[in-house]
Design a protein around this motif. Structure first.
Motif, PDB file in Angstrom:
ATOM      1  N   ASP A 181       3.689  11.972 -14.587  1.00  0.00           N
ATOM      2  CA  ASP A 181       3.617  13.254 -13.899  1.00  0.00           C
ATOM      3  C   ASP A 181       3.982  13.034 -12.434  1.00  0.00           C
ATOM      4  OD1 ASP A 181       3.005  15.923 -13.287  1.00  0.00           O
ATOM      5  OD2 ASP A 181       0.946  15.383 -12.719  1.00  0.00           O
ATOM      6  N   THR A 182       4.897  13.852 -11.913  1.00  0.00           N
ATOM      7  CA  THR A 182       5.324  13.746 -10.520  1.00  0.00           C
ATOM      8  C   THR A 182       4.940  15.008  -9.779  1.00  0.00           C
ATOM      9  OG1 THR A 182       7.189  12.323 -11.109  1.00  0.00           O
ATOM     10  CG2 THR A 182       7.280  13.409  -8.963  1.00  0.00           C
ATOM     11  N   ARG A 183       4.277  14.859  -8.629  1.00  0.00           N
ATOM     12  CA  ARG A 183       3.840  16.008  -7.840  1.00  0.00           C
ATOM     13  C   ARG A 183       4.222  15.807  -6.376  1.00  0.00           C
ATOM     14  NH1 ARG A 183      -2.117  15.109  -9.376  1.00  0.00           N
ATOM     15  NH2 ARG A 183      -1.198  13.121  -9.930  1.00  0.00           N
ATOM     16  N   CYS A 184       4.497  16.925  -5.711  1.00  0.00           N
ATOM     17  CA  CYS A 184       4.837  16.883  -4.290  1.00  0.00           C
ATOM     18  C   CYS A 184       3.829  17.692  -3.486  1.00  0.00           C
ATOM     19  CB  CYS A 184       6.244  17.439  -4.060  1.00  0.00           C
ATOM     20  SG  CYS A 184       7.564  16.442  -4.783  1.00  0.00           S
ATOM     21  N   TYR A 185       3.611  17.294  -2.230  1.00  0.00           N
ATOM     22  CA  TYR A 185       2.670  17.944  -1.355  1.00  0.00           C
ATOM     23  C   TYR A 185       3.216  18.022   0.065  1.00  0.00           C
ATOM     24  CZ  TYR A 185      -0.630  16.765  -5.102  1.00  0.00           C
ATOM     25  OH  TYR A 185      -1.261  16.640  -6.322  1.00  0.00           O
ATOM     26  N   ILE A 186       2.710  18.982   0.818  1.00  0.00           N
ATOM     27  CA  ILE A 186       2.937  18.989   2.265  1.00  0.00           C
ATOM     28  C   ILE A 186       1.610  18.661   2.939  1.00  0.00           C
ATOM     29  CG2 ILE A 186       4.905  20.544   2.215  1.00  0.00           C
ATOM     30  CD1 ILE A 186       3.062  22.833   2.987  1.00  0.00           C
ATOM     31  N   PHE A 187       1.671  17.978   4.063  1.00  0.00           N
ATOM     32  CA  PHE A 187       0.508  17.337   4.645  1.00  0.00           C
ATOM     33  C   PHE A 187       0.553  17.522   6.152  1.00  0.00           C
ATOM     34  CE2 PHE A 187      -1.754  12.908   4.940  1.00  0.00           C
ATOM     35  CZ  PHE A 187      -2.929  13.537   5.288  1.00  0.00           C
ATOM     36  N   ARG A 188      -0.557  17.949   6.702  1.00  0.00           N
ATOM     37  CA  ARG A 188      -0.691  18.025   8.151  1.00  0.00           C
ATOM     38  C   ARG A 188      -1.628  16.915   8.592  1.00  0.00           C
ATOM     39  NH1 ARG A 188      -3.731  18.535  13.131  1.00  0.00           N
ATOM     40  NH2 ARG A 188      -2.550  19.882  14.509  1.00  0.00           N
ATOM     41  N   ARG A 189      -1.070  15.766   8.951  1.00  0.00           N
ATOM     42  CA  ARG A 189      -1.875  14.648   9.469  1.00  0.00           C
ATOM     43  C   ARG A 189      -0.955  13.714  10.221  1.00  0.00           C
ATOM     44  NH1 ARG A 189      -6.488  11.560   8.644  1.00  0.00           N
ATOM     45  NH2 ARG A 189      -7.593  13.509   8.522  1.00  0.00           N
ATOM     46  N   LYS A 226      -8.993  24.146  13.331  1.00  0.00           N
ATOM     47  CA  LYS A 226      -8.973  22.750  13.793  1.00  0.00           C
ATOM     48  C   LYS A 226      -9.224  21.771  12.652  1.00  0.00           C
ATOM     49  CE  LYS A 226     -10.282  23.997  18.496  1.00  0.00           C
ATOM     50  NZ  LYS A 226     -11.221  23.809  19.618  1.00  0.00           N
ATOM     51  N   ARG A 227      -8.500  21.990  11.551  1.00  0.00           N
ATOM     52  CA  ARG A 227      -8.574  21.086  10.407  1.00  0.00           C
ATOM     53  C   ARG A 227      -7.171  20.721   9.967  1.00  0.00           C
ATOM     54  NH1 ARG A 227     -12.638  25.462   7.859  1.00  0.00           N
ATOM     55  NH2 ARG A 227     -14.403  25.034   9.225  1.00  0.00           N
ATOM     56  N   ASP A 228      -7.078  19.720   9.118  1.00  0.00           N
ATOM     57  CA  ASP A 228      -5.804  19.331   8.539  1.00  0.00           C
ATOM     58  C   ASP A 228      -5.747  19.824   7.096  1.00  0.00           C
ATOM     59  OD1 ASP A 228      -5.045  18.030  10.868  1.00  0.00           O
ATOM     60  OD2 ASP A 228      -5.975  16.154  10.252  1.00  0.00           O
ATOM     61  N   TYR A 229      -4.559  19.721   6.475  1.00  0.00           N
ATOM     62  CA  TYR A 229      -4.417  20.228   5.111  1.00  0.00           C
ATOM     63  C   TYR A 229      -3.509  19.331   4.274  1.00  0.00           C
ATOM     64  CZ  TYR A 229      -0.010  22.179   6.985  1.00  0.00           C
ATOM     65  OH  TYR A 229       1.214  22.336   7.576  1.00  0.00           O
ATOM     66  N   ILE A 230      -3.764  19.357   2.963  1.00  0.00           N
ATOM     67  CA  ILE A 230      -2.829  18.856   1.955  1.00  0.00           C
ATOM     68  C   ILE A 230      -2.675  19.983   0.937  1.00  0.00           C
ATOM     69  CG2 ILE A 230      -2.325  17.157   0.172  1.00  0.00           C
ATOM     70  CD1 ILE A 230      -4.067  15.185   1.572  1.00  0.00           C
ATOM     71  N   LEU A 231      -1.440  20.498   0.791  1.00  0.00           N
ATOM     72  CA  LEU A 231      -1.189  21.610  -0.116  1.00  0.00           C
ATOM     73  C   LEU A 231      -0.178  21.201  -1.175  1.00  0.00           C
ATOM     74  CD1 LEU A 231      -0.867  24.524   2.481  1.00  0.00           C
ATOM     75  CD2 LEU A 231      -2.930  23.647   1.381  1.00  0.00           C
ATOM     76  N   ASN A 262       0.534  31.583   5.971  1.00  0.00           N
ATOM     77  CA  ASN A 262      -0.621  32.125   6.686  1.00  0.00           C
ATOM     78  C   ASN A 262      -1.859  31.259   6.506  1.00  0.00           C
ATOM     79  OD1 ASN A 262      -0.697  33.047   3.889  1.00  0.00           O
ATOM     80  ND2 ASN A 262      -2.419  34.335   4.483  1.00  0.00           N
ATOM     81  N   ILE A 263      -1.957  30.575   5.367  1.00  0.00           N
ATOM     82  CA  ILE A 263      -3.108  29.702   5.122  1.00  0.00           C
ATOM     83  C   ILE A 263      -3.015  28.440   5.971  1.00  0.00           C
ATOM     84  CG2 ILE A 263      -4.216  28.241   3.369  1.00  0.00           C
ATOM     85  CD1 ILE A 263      -3.742  30.468   1.360  1.00  0.00           C
ATOM     86  N   THR A 264      -1.808  27.869   6.121  1.00  0.00           N
ATOM     87  CA  THR A 264      -1.678  26.703   7.004  1.00  0.00           C
ATOM     88  C   THR A 264      -2.019  27.084   8.434  1.00  0.00           C
ATOM     89  OG1 THR A 264       0.697  27.069   7.417  1.00  0.00           O
ATOM     90  CG2 THR A 264       0.111  25.691   5.537  1.00  0.00           C
ATOM     91  N   SER A 265      -1.601  28.270   8.875  1.00  0.00           N
ATOM     92  CA  SER A 265      -1.914  28.718  10.236  1.00  0.00           C
ATOM     93  C   SER A 265      -3.413  28.848  10.440  1.00  0.00           C
ATOM     94  CB  SER A 265      -1.230  30.057  10.534  1.00  0.00           C
ATOM     95  OG  SER A 265       0.171  29.935  10.453  1.00  0.00           O
ATOM     96  N   LEU A 266      -4.099  29.404   9.435  1.00  0.00           N
ATOM     97  CA  LEU A 266      -5.547  29.575   9.538  1.00  0.00           C
ATOM     98  C   LEU A 266      -6.262  28.230   9.589  1.00  0.00           C
ATOM     99  CD1 LEU A 266      -8.084  31.320   9.529  1.00  0.00           C
ATOM    100  CD2 LEU A 266      -7.919  31.437   7.034  1.00  0.00           C
TER     101      LEU A 266
END
Length: 220
Positions: A212-220, A121-126, A112-116
Motif C-alpha cells: 500500500d502506497t500513501r502520500c501526505y503533506i506535512f507542516r514541520r 500554532k500547531r503542525d499538521y500531517i494530512l 482552510n483546515i491547514t490555515s486554522l
C-alpha cells in the motif's frame, strides 16, 4: 450494582453541552502533564445508533484522539445535513491544547483546515488522495520519477520500520522531501505552512503479500 436501565436513565439526564464543557475543562487541566505530541482527528459512524422508527440516521462523530495515552480529547457531532468538513474545524477550535502535530485523513485535507491549524500554532500531517487530485498526482508522480533514479541529486530523509506478530510481518518505508526539491505544486501558496511531502510504502506479509502506497503533506 446499578442495572443497565439505571445507567440509561442517568446518561439520558445529562445535558450534552454542559457535559462537553466540563469534559474539555478536565482534559485541558491534565494534558499539560501528558506531553501530547500527536493528536489524530477522525470521523466514525456509531454502530447501532440509528432508529428506523423515528427515521433517525446513524450518529456520526468526529473525534480528537491521543493514541499514546489512549485518551479521547474531544468530540463533535456531525449534523444531519453536514459532513466532517464542518465538524473538523469546530473540533480544532474547541481544543485548547498545545501539541506538536495534528493528523487527519484525506477528508480533512483542505486549505482552510491547514490555515486554522497554523493559526492555533500547531503542525499538521494530512493524507493526500484524489479529493485534491492535481496536488496528489504531482506529489505521486514526483516520487515515482525520483525512485527510478534512486533520488539522485535530490535531498530526502528515509526511515524503515519492521514489525512482526500474529504470523504477520509488516514493513513500512517512509520518504520525506522538502517542497523546495519539487517543482511548484498546484496552488502551493494556498496550503498554509506546507514544508514537506511524505510517501509511505507499507508491505504486509501473511499468506500473501500486500503493498500500500500513501502520500501526505506535512507542516514541520
Amino acid at each position: 450494582m446499578p442495572s443497565h436501565d439505571t445507567f440509561s436513565r442517568v446518561f439520558a439526564r445529562i445535558e450534552p453541552q454542559q457535559f462537553q464543557e466540563c469534559f474539555l475543562s478536565w482534559v485541558n487541566a491534565i494534558v499539560g502533564e501528558l506531553e501530547l505530541n500527536v493528536i489524530a482527528i477522525d470521523g466514525k459512524t456509531m454502530k447501532q445508533s440509528y432508529d428506523r422508527n423515528d427515521q433517525q440516521k446513524a450518529l456520526h462523530i468526529v473525534t480528537a484522539w491521543s493514541s499514546s495515552h489512549q485518551l479521547v480529547l474531544g468530540q463533535k457531532k456531525v449534523h444531519k445535513k453536514s459532513n466532517d468538513l464542518t465538524a473538523i474545524p469546530a473540533l480544532i477550535e474547541m481544543l485548547e491544547i498545545a501539541v506538536s502535530v495534528i493528523t487527519i485523513d484525506a477528508m480533512g485535507c483542505q486549505k482552510n483546515i491547514t490555515s486554522l491549524i497554523i493559526k492555533k500554532k500547531r503542525d499538521y500531517i494530512l493524507a493526500l488522495k484524489g479529493n485534491q487530485k492535481l496536488l496528489y498526482e504531482a506529489v505521486k508522480d514526483w516520487f515515482e520519477v525520483a525512485q527510478k533514479s534512486d533520488y539522485l541529486g535530490r535531498e530526502y530523509n528515509y526511515y524503515k520500520q519492521v514489525e512482526a506478530g500474529h504470523h504477520r510481518v509488516e514493513k513500512r518505508q517512509v520518504w520525506t522531501v522538502d517542497v523546495s526539491e519539487l517543482p511548484h505544486l498546484h496552488n502551493q501558496e494556498l496550503w498554509t505552512g506546507l514544508k514537506t511531502v511524505v510517501m509511505i510504502v507499507s508491505e504486509r506479509r501473511l499468506w500473501n503479500k500486500t503493498t500500500d502506497t500513501r502520500c501526505y503533506i506535512f507542516r514541520r
